[in-house]
Design a protein around this motif. Structure first.
Motif, PDB file in Angstrom:
ATOM      1  N   THR A   2       0.962  -1.108   0.048  1.00 51.07           N
ATOM      2  CA  THR A   2       0.218  -0.150  -0.033  1.00 51.07           C
ATOM      3  C   THR A   2       0.854   1.253   0.065  1.00 51.07           C
ATOM      4  OG1 THR A   2      -1.662  -1.104   1.153  1.00 51.07           O
ATOM      5  CG2 THR A   2      -1.744   1.101   1.277  1.00 51.07           C
ATOM      6  N   SER A  18      -5.936  -0.606  -3.371  1.00 52.84           N
ATOM      7  CA  SER A  18      -5.713   0.455  -4.393  1.00 52.84           C
ATOM      8  C   SER A  18      -6.611   0.654  -5.385  1.00 52.84           C
ATOM      9  CB  SER A  18      -4.141   0.017  -4.795  1.00 52.84           C
ATOM     10  OG  SER A  18      -4.311  -1.301  -5.667  1.00 52.84           O
ATOM     11  N   ALA A  19      -7.383  -0.548  -5.679  1.00 52.43           N
ATOM     12  CA  ALA A  19      -8.746  -0.278  -6.636  1.00 52.43           C
ATOM     13  C   ALA A  19      -9.485   0.349  -6.159  1.00 52.43           C
ATOM     14  CB  ALA A  19      -9.046  -1.896  -6.874  1.00 52.43           C
ATOM     15  N   TRP A  22       2.249   1.709  -3.531  1.00 54.57           N
ATOM     16  CA  TRP A  22       1.408   2.189  -4.155  1.00 54.57           C
ATOM     17  C   TRP A  22       1.058   3.702  -4.435  1.00 54.57           C
ATOM     18  CZ3 TRP A  22      -3.714   4.443  -3.328  1.00 54.57           C
ATOM     19  CH2 TRP A  22      -4.550   4.687  -4.496  1.00 54.57           C
ATOM     20  N   LYS A  64       9.285   4.837 -10.636  1.00 50.55           N
ATOM     21  CA  LYS A  64       8.425   3.796 -10.347  1.00 50.55           C
ATOM     22  C   LYS A  64       8.829   2.405 -10.529  1.00 50.55           C
ATOM     23  CE  LYS A  64       4.522   6.689 -11.895  1.00 50.55           C
ATOM     24  NZ  LYS A  64       3.124   6.499 -12.901  1.00 50.55           N
ATOM     25  N   ARG A 109       2.220   6.165  -7.228  1.00 57.46           N
ATOM     26  CA  ARG A 109       1.185   7.123  -7.844  1.00 57.46           C
ATOM     27  C   ARG A 109       1.731   8.718  -7.915  1.00 57.46           C
ATOM     28  NH1 ARG A 109      -4.917   7.694  -5.130  1.00 57.46           N
ATOM     29  NH2 ARG A 109      -5.643   9.157  -6.668  1.00 57.46           N
ATOM     30  N   HIS A 110       2.426   9.063  -7.044  1.00 57.31           N
ATOM     31  CA  HIS A 110       2.794  10.324  -6.855  1.00 57.31           C
ATOM     32  C   HIS A 110       4.204  10.838  -7.578  1.00 57.31           C
ATOM     33  CE1 HIS A 110      -0.613  11.415  -4.484  1.00 57.31           C
ATOM     34  NE2 HIS A 110      -0.243  10.643  -3.862  1.00 57.31           N
ATOM     35  N   MET A 160      -9.253   2.805  -4.205  1.00 62.68           N
ATOM     36  CA  MET A 160      -8.780   4.352  -3.859  1.00 62.68           C
ATOM     37  C   MET A 160      -8.842   4.750  -5.510  1.00 62.68           C
ATOM     38  SD  MET A 160      -8.658   4.922  -1.028  1.00 62.68           S
ATOM     39  CE  MET A 160      -7.776   6.571  -0.953  1.00 62.68           C
ATOM     40  N   SER A 161      -8.538   4.032  -6.441  1.00 60.20           N
ATOM     41  CA  SER A 161      -8.337   4.457  -7.874  1.00 60.20           C
ATOM     42  C   SER A 161      -9.649   4.565  -8.661  1.00 60.20           C
ATOM     43  CB  SER A 161      -7.354   3.557  -8.595  1.00 60.20           C
ATOM     44  OG  SER A 161      -6.009   3.600  -8.110  1.00 60.20           O
ATOM     45  N   ALA A 162     -10.631   3.915  -8.032  1.00 61.24           N
ATOM     46  CA  ALA A 162     -12.007   4.174  -8.704  1.00 61.24           C
ATOM     47  C   ALA A 162     -12.606   5.404  -8.784  1.00 61.24           C
ATOM     48  CB  ALA A 162     -12.785   3.273  -7.890  1.00 61.24           C
ATOM     49  N   PRO A 163     -13.104   5.675  -9.985  1.00 58.65           N
ATOM     50  CA  PRO A 163     -13.506   7.067 -10.158  1.00 58.65           C
ATOM     51  C   PRO A 163     -14.877   7.331  -9.140  1.00 58.65           C
ATOM     52  CG  PRO A 163     -14.285   5.482 -11.962  1.00 58.65           C
ATOM     53  CD  PRO A 163     -13.428   4.922 -11.252  1.00 58.65           C
TER      54      PRO A 163
END
Length: 97
Positions: free
Chosen positions: A17, A76-77, A20, A32, A24-25, A79-82
């Protein structure tokens, strides 16, 4: 039936986590890849450190590693969901669009 190794599960979930969030940043591809390689190396060393002195059963440790990875990927999925609801803009910001 044995339970998965708790320290391996929690450590893998936290490390994955954290990686991730860091990945992401970062904008550069090389940073990466370096972060991902570091994550894989640290979690592999963690698994080996539990297996080497025969302190844990191999299946318990591998199951915990897999469960921690699945938990972190699920997080992470999520947190990434629109987002379903986007707030409406008001005032000058709305008129600029």
């Amino acid at each position: 039936m044995a339970a998965p190794a708790g320290t391996t599960l929690v450590s893998t979930a936290i490390l994955t986590t954290t990686a991730w969030f860091l990945i992401r940043h970062h904008d550069s591809w090389t940073s990466k890849v370096i972060l991902l390689a570091g994550l894989v190396s640290v979690t592999a060393l963690l698994v080996v450190s539990h297996l080497y002195p025969a302190g844990q059963q191999p299946t318990d440790t591998i199951l915990a590693w897999a469960a921690g990875t699945i938990w972190a990927l699920g997080f992470s999925a999520l947190m990434s969901a629109p987002r379903a609801h986007q707030p409406r803009l008001a005032g000058p910001a709305a008129q600029a669009q």
